[in-house]
Structure formats: structure tokens, C-alpha cells
Write a protein that holds these residues in place. Structure first.
Motif, PDB file in Angstrom:
ATOM      1  N   HIS A  89       0.832  -1.211   0.000  1.00  0.00           N
ATOM      2  CA  HIS A  89       0.000   0.000   0.000  1.00  0.00           C
ATOM      3  C   HIS A  89       0.869   1.264   0.000  1.00  0.00           C
ATOM      4  N   PHE A  90       1.831   1.300  -0.911  1.00  0.00           N
ATOM      5  CA  PHE A  90       2.731   2.454  -0.982  1.00  0.00           C
ATOM      6  C   PHE A  90       1.933   3.739  -1.150  1.00  0.00           C
ATOM      7  N   ASP A  91       2.241   4.726  -0.324  1.00  0.00           N
ATOM      8  CA  ASP A  91       1.576   6.016  -0.403  1.00  0.00           C
ATOM      9  C   ASP A  91       2.320   6.855  -1.441  1.00  0.00           C
ATOM     10  N   CYS A  92       1.658   7.158  -2.545  1.00  0.00           N
ATOM     11  CA  CYS A  92       2.326   7.758  -3.702  1.00  0.00           C
ATOM     12  C   CYS A  92       1.745   9.127  -4.047  1.00  0.00           C
ATOM     13  N   ILE A  93       2.579   9.980  -4.606  1.00  0.00           N
ATOM     14  CA  ILE A  93       2.086  11.235  -5.172  1.00  0.00           C
ATOM     15  C   ILE A  93       1.430  10.966  -6.522  1.00  0.00           C
TER      16      ILE A  93
ATOM     17  N   ALA B 286       2.918  18.546  -0.365  1.00  0.00           N
ATOM     18  CA  ALA B 286       3.009  18.365   1.089  1.00  0.00           C
ATOM     19  C   ALA B 286       3.113  16.889   1.472  1.00  0.00           C
ATOM     20  N   LYS B 287       2.773  16.006   0.551  1.00  0.00           N
ATOM     21  CA  LYS B 287       2.828  14.581   0.878  1.00  0.00           C
ATOM     22  C   LYS B 287       4.261  14.137   1.155  1.00  0.00           C
ATOM     23  N   GLU B 288       5.245  14.827   0.592  1.00  0.00           N
ATOM     24  CA  GLU B 288       6.639  14.439   0.832  1.00  0.00           C
ATOM     25  C   GLU B 288       6.956  14.438   2.316  1.00  0.00           C
ATOM     26  N   ASP B 289       6.511  15.476   3.027  1.00  0.00           N
ATOM     27  CA  ASP B 289       6.758  15.554   4.473  1.00  0.00           C
ATOM     28  C   ASP B 289       6.073  14.414   5.220  1.00  0.00           C
ATOM     29  N   LYS B 290       4.903  14.036   4.719  1.00  0.00           N
ATOM     30  CA  LYS B 290       4.097  13.015   5.403  1.00  0.00           C
ATOM     31  C   LYS B 290       4.701  11.620   5.270  1.00  0.00           C
ATOM     32  N   VAL B 291       5.234  11.302   4.081  1.00  0.00           N
ATOM     33  CA  VAL B 291       5.624   9.912   3.822  1.00  0.00           C
ATOM     34  C   VAL B 291       7.123   9.661   3.923  1.00  0.00           C
ATOM     35  N   VAL B 292       7.933  10.718   4.111  1.00  0.00           N
ATOM     36  CA  VAL B 292       9.384  10.512   4.100  1.00  0.00           C
ATOM     37  C   VAL B 292       9.827   9.558   5.213  1.00  0.00           C
ATOM     38  N   ASN B 293       9.115   9.521   6.328  1.00  0.00           N
ATOM     39  CA  ASN B 293       9.485   8.626   7.428  1.00  0.00           C
ATOM     40  C   ASN B 293       8.573   7.408   7.548  1.00  0.00           C
ATOM     41  N   ASP B 294       7.759   7.187   6.546  1.00  0.00           N
ATOM     42  CA  ASP B 294       6.868   6.034   6.545  1.00  0.00           C
ATOM     43  C   ASP B 294       7.703   4.747   6.462  1.00  0.00           C
ATOM     44  N   PRO B 295       7.568   3.823   7.416  1.00  0.00           N
ATOM     45  CA  PRO B 295       8.362   2.589   7.371  1.00  0.00           C
ATOM     46  C   PRO B 295       8.040   1.712   6.162  1.00  0.00           C
ATOM     47  N   ASN B 296       6.901   1.990   5.523  1.00  0.00           N
ATOM     48  CA  ASN B 296       6.553   1.243   4.326  1.00  0.00           C
ATOM     49  C   ASN B 296       6.662   2.098   3.067  1.00  0.00           C
ATOM     50  N   SER B 297       7.525   3.118   3.098  1.00  0.00           N
ATOM     51  CA  SER B 297       7.807   3.855   1.864  1.00  0.00           C
ATOM     52  C   SER B 297       8.663   2.968   0.966  1.00  0.00           C
ATOM     53  N   TRP B 298       8.711   3.311  -0.312  1.00  0.00           N
ATOM     54  CA  TRP B 298       9.543   2.550  -1.243  1.00  0.00           C
ATOM     55  C   TRP B 298      10.982   2.483  -0.732  1.00  0.00           C
ATOM     56  N   ALA B 299      11.520   3.638  -0.309  1.00  0.00           N
ATOM     57  CA  ALA B 299      12.920   3.691   0.113  1.00  0.00           C
ATOM     58  C   ALA B 299      13.177   2.767   1.300  1.00  0.00           C
ATOM     59  N   GLN B 300      12.283   2.797   2.286  1.00  0.00           N
ATOM     60  CA  GLN B 300      12.484   1.989   3.484  1.00  0.00           C
ATOM     61  C   GLN B 300      12.329   0.504   3.192  1.00  0.00           C
ATOM     62  N   VAL B 301      11.356   0.156   2.376  1.00  0.00           N
ATOM     63  CA  VAL B 301      11.141  -1.256   2.038  1.00  0.00           C
ATOM     64  C   VAL B 301      12.322  -1.779   1.232  1.00  0.00           C
ATOM     65  N   LYS B 302      12.826  -0.966   0.308  1.00  0.00           N
ATOM     66  CA  LYS B 302      13.993  -1.399  -0.480  1.00  0.00           C
ATOM     67  C   LYS B 302      15.235  -1.528   0.411  1.00  0.00           C
ATOM     68  N   LYS B 303      15.375  -0.633   1.382  1.00  0.00           N
ATOM     69  CA  LYS B 303      16.518  -0.675   2.289  1.00  0.00           C
ATOM     70  C   LYS B 303      16.514  -1.971   3.103  1.00  0.00           C
ATOM     71  N   ARG B 304      15.318  -2.412   3.475  1.00  0.00           N
ATOM     72  CA  ARG B 304      15.204  -3.663   4.224  1.00  0.00           C
ATOM     73  C   ARG B 304      15.425  -4.880   3.340  1.00  0.00           C
ATOM     74  N   GLY B 305      15.392  -4.656   2.031  1.00  0.00           N
ATOM     75  CA  GLY B 305      15.573  -5.769   1.108  1.00  0.00           C
ATOM     76  C   GLY B 305      14.392  -6.690   1.032  1.00  0.00           C
ATOM     77  N   SER B 306      13.208  -6.176   1.444  1.00  0.00           N
ATOM     78  CA  SER B 306      12.029  -7.045   1.515  1.00  0.00           C
ATOM     79  C   SER B 306      11.132  -6.948   0.292  1.00  0.00           C
TER      80      SER B 306
END
Length: 315
Positions: free
Chosen positions: A192-196, A292-312
């Protein structure tokens, strides 16, 4: 051989699509054959006829109804909202083209808020090789700090390589062979990636390093930071600043030149004249809301960046 071109529209977007289609037909090479498909869920018979009437001997206009079953897994959820403002299923239609039309190994998709100033058959001649699709870098966001931050920090992509999905040359065979839709649906339902820009972000992520970047003249977008291209082959009136709502925007002359040749010209002129300054301010506010969504989702643990970082996630 026919050149397949696809639009995705809703009924209320017919008049803009008609202006785009008129420009496409006007610049089509008479020695080539084209089939233009309109994908929709709700197109009225009257509007179908309006579009058919704009065809020609070698540009054939057809329609395909997207039924609810095809798009059932894509729910009206906040993360699927277009530009953080509203939900419209039509933005996802383009992803299904390869599976819905197995007779084509290559196809062109273009948004309805476009004008074509060259033979679109030239675009179809693009050699895709092993690329998943061809597209142009999204020039409309290159001077918007919030979008650049979003692409780098939330999507973990390179902004200069982030493409706009309003014009795509699709490698349909690769989409099918690699089960693109299955992969897209799995990502959609799992994270459920939160996307612009939901469809666009998924295309950039899944296509990363498999995108053929095309000449920017094939997706020229009005902006206030650069000089207009001298000879744009395709103009895309991206985001909120449409020539039927705003005056003095780049490339507006091309839209009105084509609009004058359609039955919708009086209606479009009236729409521009009746659009209020308050509505224009609301449109600008929608852009701010989107950013404004950038501020909201930058720390989302399920953002694309975070999910890719986890390698999941496997893209």
C-alpha cells in the motif's frame, strides 16, 4: 501492420481527448495505418460517435470497456489518490494494455491532455530492445524542490531519470513475459505504498534501469522555469495548469489551434472564460497539497525507500 495507440479517458474528459485525437490524425502519415483505442468504464454513445467522427481512412477509432473485474484489486484508498487529491481508476488503465491486447508486442499510450505535432508513427518506430518501456524524463518537476526530495528520499530514485507516464512506448511482450501486472498487483496489495503519482511511481520503480529515455520533444510539458522547445513533437499539459483553465501558459497556442477544428471549441472557450480566479487559486492549492505529501511519507516505514533498504521487496 497497424500502429496501436491507446488513450484512457472518463466520459467528462471526452472534449480534451477529442482535441488530442484531432491533432494526432492531422499529423498521421497517410502511408501508415493506425488504430486508436479509447479505454474507459463510462463512455457515452454520443461521445463515442464524436471521437469516431474525428478518425480518417487510415486512423481507425475503437473503444474498449474496462470492466470492474479487471481493476477490482485497485481500491479507492488514500494511497491510490491521484496527486493526493482524488481517486480516478483511469490512471491505472495503461498498465493493463499489454495483457488486454495480446496481439500487440509494442504499443503507444498517451494521456488525453496532449497535443501531437508530428507523426506519432515515428515514436512507434522506437527500438526498445530489452527495455520495459520508453518514456521521457518528467521535466515538470525538475525545478520543484519538494518533488525532487520525494523522488530521492521516498522513492530512492534519481530525479533526472524519473519519467512521466503521460507518454509511453510499451514493450508489451516483455510486460507479458515478465508478468508485470501480477508483480504490480502483488506490490500494491502487500505494501500500500503512499504515492504522489500512483501509476507513475510504480512504473518508475518496477522499470528502474529498464527504461529507455526518449527525446524530451516527445513529452514537452509547460513550466515556468525553462524556455519552451522550438518544435515539440508531443505536448503534455501536465498537472493542473490546463489551457482550458489558465491563460499565458507555454504551448497553449498548439492546443487552441487543434481545438478550433473540433465541435468542442465553443464549449472549451466558454470553460476558460467562466473559470474563476478563485478556482485557479484552488488549483494552485492542490499543487501545494500534492507536494506536502513528501513531508508526510518521508518517514513512513513502508515507503519505497524503506522497504527497499530492508531488502524485503524485489523489483
Amino acid at each position: 501492420m497497424t500502429i496501436p495507440i491507446f488513450y484512457a479517458i472518463s466520459d467528462d474528459f471526452t472534449k480534451y481527448a477529442a482535441v488530442s485525437l484531432n491533432s494526432l490524425v492531422k499529423h498521421a502519415d497517410p502511408s501508415k495505418d493506425y488504430t486508436v483505442y479509447f479505454l474507459s468504464q463510462d463512455l457515452a454513445d454520443e461521445h463515442k460517435q464524436d471521437l469516431v467522427d474525428l478518425g480518417s481512412d487510415n486512423v481507425h477509432v475503437k473503444f474498449f470497456k474496462i470492466n470492474d473485474e479487471i481493476v477490482a484489486p485497485i481500491e479507492n484508498r488514500q494511497e491510490n489518490y491521484l496527486r493526493a487529491d482524488f481517486f480516478t481508476m483511469s490512471i491505472f488503465y495503461r498498465l493493463f494494455i499489454p495483457d488486454l491486447f495480446p496481439q500487440y508486442d509494442k504499443a503507444i499510450y498517451i494521456d488525453s491532455d496532449t497535443i501531437i505535432n508530428d507523426d506519432i508513427g515515428k515514436l512507434y518506430e522506437t527500438e526498445l530492445g530489452n527495455h520495459l518501456f520508453g518514456a521521457c524524463t518528467d521535466s515538470s518537476i525538475q525545478f520543484v524542490p519538494e518533488m525532487l526530495a520525494y523522488i530521492k528520499d521516498v522513492l530512492a530514485l534519481e530525479p533526472k531519470k524519473y519519467i512521466n507516464s503521460g507518454m509511453l512506448v510499451l514493450n508489451c511482450k516483455a510486460f507479458r513475459d515478465e508478468k508485470f501486472i501480477d508483480h504490480f498487483m502483488d506490490l500494491l496489495e502487500t505494501y500500500h505504498f503512499d504515492c504522489i503519482a500512483p501509476d507513475q511511481d510504480y512504473l518508475n520503480e518496477i522499470g528502474d534501469k529498464r527504461i529507455l529515455h526518449l527525446d524530451p520533444k516527445w513529452d514537452a510539458m509547460p513550466n515556468e522555469n525553462t524556455e519552451p522547445l522550438a518544435s515539440p513533437s508531443l505536448i503534455h499539459y501536465n498537472l493542473f495548469f490546463k489551457p482550458w483553465h489558465f491563460t499565458a501558459i507555454q504551448y497553449e497556442k498548439y492546443f487552441w489551434a487543434s481545438a478550433k477544428e473540433t465541435k468542442f471549441y465553443p464549449e472549451l472557450k466558454a470553460e476558460l472564460e467562466n473559470y474563476t480566479d478563485e478556482q485557479r487559486e484552488q488549483d494552485r492549492g492542490k499543487l501545494d497539497h500534492m507536494l506536502a505529501k513528501e513531508d508526510k511519507v518521508v518517514n513512513d516505514p513502508n515507503s519505497w525507500a524503506q522497504v527497499k533498504k530492508r531488502g524485503s521487496v524485489s523489483l
